[in-house]
Design a protein around this motif. Structure first.
Motif, PDB file in Angstrom:
ATOM      1  N   VAL A   1     -12.025   2.220  45.045  1.00  0.00           N
ATOM      2  CA  VAL A   1     -12.224   3.379  44.172  1.00  0.00           C
ATOM      3  C   VAL A   1     -10.865   3.956  43.778  1.00  0.00           C
ATOM      4  CG1 VAL A   1     -13.301   5.660  43.934  1.00  0.00           C
ATOM      5  CG2 VAL A   1     -14.282   3.976  45.515  1.00  0.00           C
ATOM      6  N   MET A   2     -10.679   4.225  42.491  1.00  0.00           N
ATOM      7  CA  MET A   2      -9.559   5.044  42.037  1.00  0.00           C
ATOM      8  C   MET A   2     -10.097   6.430  41.705  1.00  0.00           C
ATOM      9  SD  MET A   2      -7.330   4.998  38.488  1.00  0.00           S
ATOM     10  CE  MET A   2      -6.666   3.357  38.593  1.00  0.00           C
ATOM     11  N   ILE A   3      -9.503   7.483  42.283  1.00  0.00           N
ATOM     12  CA  ILE A   3      -9.751   8.834  41.774  1.00  0.00           C
ATOM     13  C   ILE A   3      -8.599   9.159  40.832  1.00  0.00           C
ATOM     14  CG2 ILE A   3     -10.027  11.289  42.289  1.00  0.00           C
ATOM     15  CD1 ILE A   3     -11.120  10.598  44.998  1.00  0.00           C
ATOM     16  N   LEU A   4      -8.926   9.400  39.581  1.00  0.00           N
ATOM     17  CA  LEU A   4      -7.926   9.750  38.572  1.00  0.00           C
ATOM     18  C   LEU A   4      -7.915  11.261  38.392  1.00  0.00           C
ATOM     19  CD1 LEU A   4      -5.946   8.768  36.312  1.00  0.00           C
ATOM     20  CD2 LEU A   4      -7.905   8.855  34.777  1.00  0.00           C
ATOM     21  N   ASP A   5      -6.721  11.872  38.551  1.00  0.00           N
ATOM     22  CA  ASP A   5      -6.586  13.306  38.299  1.00  0.00           C
ATOM     23  C   ASP A   5      -5.232  13.573  37.661  1.00  0.00           C
ATOM     24  OD1 ASP A   5      -4.660  13.332  40.312  1.00  0.00           O
ATOM     25  OD2 ASP A   5      -5.860  14.466  41.744  1.00  0.00           O
ATOM     26  N   GLY A   6      -4.803  14.832  37.625  1.00  0.00           N
ATOM     27  CA  GLY A   6      -3.486  15.147  37.103  1.00  0.00           C
ATOM     28  C   GLY A   6      -3.473  16.206  36.017  1.00  0.00           C
TER      29      GLY A   6
ATOM     30  N   PRO B   1      -5.864  19.339  42.621  1.00  0.00           N
ATOM     31  CA  PRO B   1      -5.383  18.765  43.896  1.00  0.00           C
ATOM     32  C   PRO B   1      -6.358  19.011  45.049  1.00  0.00           C
ATOM     33  CG  PRO B   1      -3.601  19.882  42.725  1.00  0.00           C
ATOM     34  CD  PRO B   1      -4.877  20.249  42.011  1.00  0.00           C
ATOM     35  N   VAL B   2      -6.965  20.206  45.071  1.00  0.00           N
ATOM     36  CA  VAL B   2      -7.920  20.529  46.138  1.00  0.00           C
ATOM     37  C   VAL B   2      -9.228  19.764  45.950  1.00  0.00           C
ATOM     38  CG1 VAL B   2      -9.418  22.378  47.013  1.00  0.00           C
ATOM     39  CG2 VAL B   2      -6.961  22.778  46.737  1.00  0.00           C
ATOM     40  N   THR B   3      -9.740  19.743  44.726  1.00  0.00           N
ATOM     41  CA  THR B   3     -11.050  19.086  44.540  1.00  0.00           C
ATOM     42  C   THR B   3     -10.929  17.575  44.727  1.00  0.00           C
ATOM     43  OG1 THR B   3     -10.744  19.115  42.116  1.00  0.00           O
ATOM     44  CG2 THR B   3     -12.028  20.905  43.094  1.00  0.00           C
ATOM     45  N   THR B   4      -9.800  16.996  44.334  1.00  0.00           N
ATOM     46  CA  THR B   4      -9.601  15.560  44.596  1.00  0.00           C
ATOM     47  C   THR B   4      -9.613  15.276  46.093  1.00  0.00           C
ATOM     48  OG1 THR B   4      -8.426  15.012  42.553  1.00  0.00           O
ATOM     49  CG2 THR B   4      -7.890  13.691  44.492  1.00  0.00           C
ATOM     50  N   ALA B   5      -8.921  16.115  46.871  1.00  0.00           N
ATOM     51  CA  ALA B   5      -8.862  15.890  48.322  1.00  0.00           C
ATOM     52  C   ALA B   5     -10.264  15.942  48.935  1.00  0.00           C
ATOM     53  CB  ALA B   5      -7.952  16.926  48.979  1.00  0.00           C
ATOM     54  N   ILE B   6     -11.095  16.847  48.464  1.00  0.00           N
ATOM     55  CA  ILE B   6     -12.459  16.954  49.009  1.00  0.00           C
ATOM     56  C   ILE B   6     -13.284  15.731  48.612  1.00  0.00           C
ATOM     57  CG2 ILE B   6     -14.602  18.300  48.959  1.00  0.00           C
ATOM     58  CD1 ILE B   6     -12.833  20.810  48.554  1.00  0.00           C
ATOM     59  N   MET B   7     -13.185  15.325  47.351  1.00  0.00           N
ATOM     60  CA  MET B   7     -13.951  14.142  46.923  1.00  0.00           C
ATOM     61  C   MET B   7     -13.498  12.885  47.666  1.00  0.00           C
ATOM     62  SD  MET B   7     -14.615  14.549  42.871  1.00  0.00           S
ATOM     63  CE  MET B   7     -13.727  15.939  42.261  1.00  0.00           C
ATOM     64  N   LYS B   8     -12.199  12.790  47.906  1.00  0.00           N
ATOM     65  CA  LYS B   8     -11.678  11.623  48.656  1.00  0.00           C
ATOM     66  C   LYS B   8     -12.271  11.613  50.070  1.00  0.00           C
ATOM     67  CE  LYS B   8      -7.241   9.330  49.645  1.00  0.00           C
ATOM     68  NZ  LYS B   8      -7.013   9.341  51.084  1.00  0.00           N
TER      69      LYS B   8
ATOM     70  N   GLU C   1     -14.620   8.756  51.766  1.00  0.00           N
ATOM     71  CA  GLU C   1     -14.203   8.093  53.006  1.00  0.00           C
ATOM     72  C   GLU C   1     -15.237   8.294  54.104  1.00  0.00           C
ATOM     73  OE1 GLU C   1      -9.430   8.141  52.055  1.00  0.00           O
ATOM     74  OE2 GLU C   1     -10.274   9.737  53.301  1.00  0.00           O
ATOM     75  N   ASP C   2     -15.867   9.460  54.143  1.00  0.00           N
ATOM     76  CA  ASP C   2     -16.894   9.716  55.155  1.00  0.00           C
ATOM     77  C   ASP C   2     -18.114   8.798  54.980  1.00  0.00           C
ATOM     78  OD1 ASP C   2     -15.316  11.630  56.256  1.00  0.00           O
ATOM     79  OD2 ASP C   2     -16.561  13.352  55.703  1.00  0.00           O
TER      80      ASP C   2
ATOM     81  N   THR D   1      -8.073   5.291  46.469  1.00  0.00           N
ATOM     82  CA  THR D   1      -6.687   5.511  46.046  1.00  0.00           C
ATOM     83  C   THR D   1      -6.675   6.618  44.988  1.00  0.00           C
ATOM     84  OG1 THR D   1      -6.179   3.181  46.404  1.00  0.00           O
ATOM     85  CG2 THR D   1      -4.649   4.430  45.010  1.00  0.00           C
ATOM     86  N   VAL D   2      -5.784   7.592  45.149  1.00  0.00           N
ATOM     87  CA  VAL D   2      -5.653   8.660  44.156  1.00  0.00           C
ATOM     88  C   VAL D   2      -4.515   8.310  43.205  1.00  0.00           C
ATOM     89  CG1 VAL D   2      -5.150  11.114  43.770  1.00  0.00           C
ATOM     90  CG2 VAL D   2      -6.534  10.402  45.743  1.00  0.00           C
ATOM     91  N   VAL D   3      -4.791   8.372  41.910  1.00  0.00           N
ATOM     92  CA  VAL D   3      -3.778   8.160  40.872  1.00  0.00           C
ATOM     93  C   VAL D   3      -3.700   9.440  40.044  1.00  0.00           C
ATOM     94  CG1 VAL D   3      -3.168   6.851  38.795  1.00  0.00           C
ATOM     95  CG2 VAL D   3      -4.151   5.668  40.786  1.00  0.00           C
ATOM     96  N   SER D   4      -2.525  10.069  40.026  1.00  0.00           N
ATOM     97  CA  SER D   4      -2.340  11.310  39.257  1.00  0.00           C
ATOM     98  C   SER D   4      -1.565  10.991  37.982  1.00  0.00           C
ATOM     99  CB  SER D   4      -1.584  12.349  40.093  1.00  0.00           C
ATOM    100  OG  SER D   4      -2.348  12.692  41.244  1.00  0.00           O
ATOM    101  N   ALA D   5      -2.211  11.230  36.857  1.00  0.00           N
ATOM    102  CA  ALA D   5      -1.596  10.941  35.555  1.00  0.00           C
ATOM    103  C   ALA D   5      -0.505  11.965  35.256  1.00  0.00           C
ATOM    104  CB  ALA D   5      -2.657  10.984  34.461  1.00  0.00           C
ATOM    105  N   PRO D   6       0.543  11.534  34.544  1.00  0.00           N
ATOM    106  CA  PRO D   6       1.494  12.534  34.025  1.00  0.00           C
ATOM    107  C   PRO D   6       0.812  13.373  32.947  1.00  0.00           C
ATOM    108  CG  PRO D   6       1.980  10.368  33.105  1.00  0.00           C
ATOM    109  CD  PRO D   6       0.856  10.180  34.091  1.00  0.00           C
ATOM    110  N   ARG D   7       1.345  14.535  32.658  1.00  0.00           N
ATOM    111  CA  ARG D   7       0.755  15.392  31.624  1.00  0.00           C
ATOM    112  C   ARG D   7       0.563  14.608  30.325  1.00  0.00           C
ATOM    113  NH1 ARG D   7      -1.312  20.444  31.975  1.00  0.00           N
ATOM    114  NH2 ARG D   7      -0.937  20.367  29.735  1.00  0.00           N
ATOM    115  N   SER D   8      -0.582  14.821  29.694  1.00  0.00           N
ATOM    116  CA  SER D   8      -0.878  14.053  28.480  1.00  0.00           C
ATOM    117  C   SER D   8      -0.001  14.488  27.312  1.00  0.00           C
ATOM    118  CB  SER D   8      -2.351  14.198  28.115  1.00  0.00           C
ATOM    119  OG  SER D   8      -2.673  15.549  27.853  1.00  0.00           O
ATOM    120  N   ASP D   9       0.671  15.662  27.427  1.00  0.00           N
ATOM    121  CA  ASP D   9       1.586  16.089  26.362  1.00  0.00           C
ATOM    122  C   ASP D   9       3.046  15.797  26.713  1.00  0.00           C
ATOM    123  OD1 ASP D   9       1.917  17.945  28.363  1.00  0.00           O
ATOM    124  OD2 ASP D   9       1.384  19.693  27.150  1.00  0.00           O
ATOM    125  N   SER D  10       3.276  14.987  27.774  1.00  0.00           N
ATOM    126  CA  SER D  10       4.644  14.636  28.150  1.00  0.00           C
ATOM    127  C   SER D  10       4.989  13.246  27.611  1.00  0.00           C
ATOM    128  CB  SER D  10       4.792  14.631  29.681  1.00  0.00           C
ATOM    129  OG  SER D  10       4.113  13.509  30.235  1.00  0.00           O
TER     130      SER D  10
END
Ligand code: ZN
Length: 288
Positions: free
Chosen positions: A7-12, A22-29, A33-34, A41-50
């Protein structure tokens, strides 16, 4: 034992500062896992306007499912093309809460989600979808998409008891205080509504039974879409957790092997995990 589901969790990014990803990703992860069958694996995207977004190249193909805890207005075309191909070829997607606000002008994203809200969506996005007299129906009249009232507990109603994600769940169960999304618009293609909730006009609601959980297909890909999950309290609900764990397995494999937990909520009483809610430092500091 079978190999764990990758599983990839995509956030950022989130349009609204109060979506504390950051908090909601940690809970979903932790929830995945439970369940004991996922490798997360968590993947955090760079800002979409960067400028960094141009070289962002997540390896979707290494994962059986991508959990989308991410809401950006748009992406570079090559990145959209890459995810679209991943899904058409049999990828898995889980859309959580405000992820269905993302990408209003990406047609394939809106097809995958079935429904979405905010970011200027109106009649061209598709009709509003809801249940009326126990049947899925739609209304093409113009008007904005997406609304919610105060975060109160609300009752979920199962609409597809034979779907693998819903099998064994009660017909009605109480969800934690959460944003009850209403008036979402979208194409609604290849979409099964798994559960609805009554949207009370006294709390800015539509007066309809609104889609809350959906299963969709896009090419050979499978999508589980949950509109639930605004914050740590909402995510700590055993109803959210169970449908999220099962929906992620189904999106990845087309099957559900997990059992329904004994503390699954009843029709009139919420059930939640205090340890998960306390992963939000603000909740932990309040000592409840
Ligand atoms: Zn929200």
């Amino acid at each position: 034992m079978a190999a764990p589901i990758k599983v990839m969790i995509l956030d950022g990014e989130s349009a609204a500062a109060y979506h504390n990803w950051p908090v909601t990703t940690a809970i979903m992860k932790r929830e995945l896992e439970d369940a004991g069958i996922f490798d997360v694996t968590v993947v955090s995207a760079p800002r979409s306007d960067s400028s960094e977004i141009a070289s962002f190249d997540p390896e979707f193909q290494k994962y059986q499912v991508v959990v989308w805890n991410y809401d950006a207005p748009d992406w570079p075309q090559p990145l959209k093309d890459k995810f679209e191909a991943y899904m058409k070829n049999g990828g898995g997607l889980v859309v959580v809460h405000a992820a269905d606000n993302a990408f209003p002008n990406w047609p394939a994203w809106n097809e995958m989600n079935g429904l979405g809200g905010w970011r200027g969506r109106d009649a061209p996005a598709g009709p509003r979808w809801f249940y009326d007299n126990g049947k899925l129906t739609s209304d093409a009249a113009p008007g904005p998409a997406g609304m919610h009232g105060k975060r109160l507990p609300f009752r979920m109603t199962t609409r597809a008891p034979d779907h693998p994600i819903m099998r064994g769940l009660p017909e009605n169960w109480m969800h934690m205080g959460d944003e009850l999304y209403s008036r979402l618009r979208g194409p609604g293609h290849n979409m099964a509504v798994l559960a609805t909730a009554w949207s009370d006009p006294a709390n800015k609601g539509s007066g309809h039974d609104e889609p809350m959980l959906m299963a969709l297909t896009f090419g050979k890909g499978r999508i589980f879409h949950t509109t639930l999950g605004h914050d740590a309290w909402a995510l700590s609900g055993v109803g959210f957790m169970t449908t999220f764990q099962r929906g992620t397995e189904w999106a990845a494999t087309g099957r559900v092997t997990q059992k329904v937990p004994k503390n699954f909520p009843a029709a009139d009483v919420v059930s939640y995990r205090a340890d998960l809610a306390a992963m939000d430092p603000a909740i932990a500091a309040n000592g409840k």
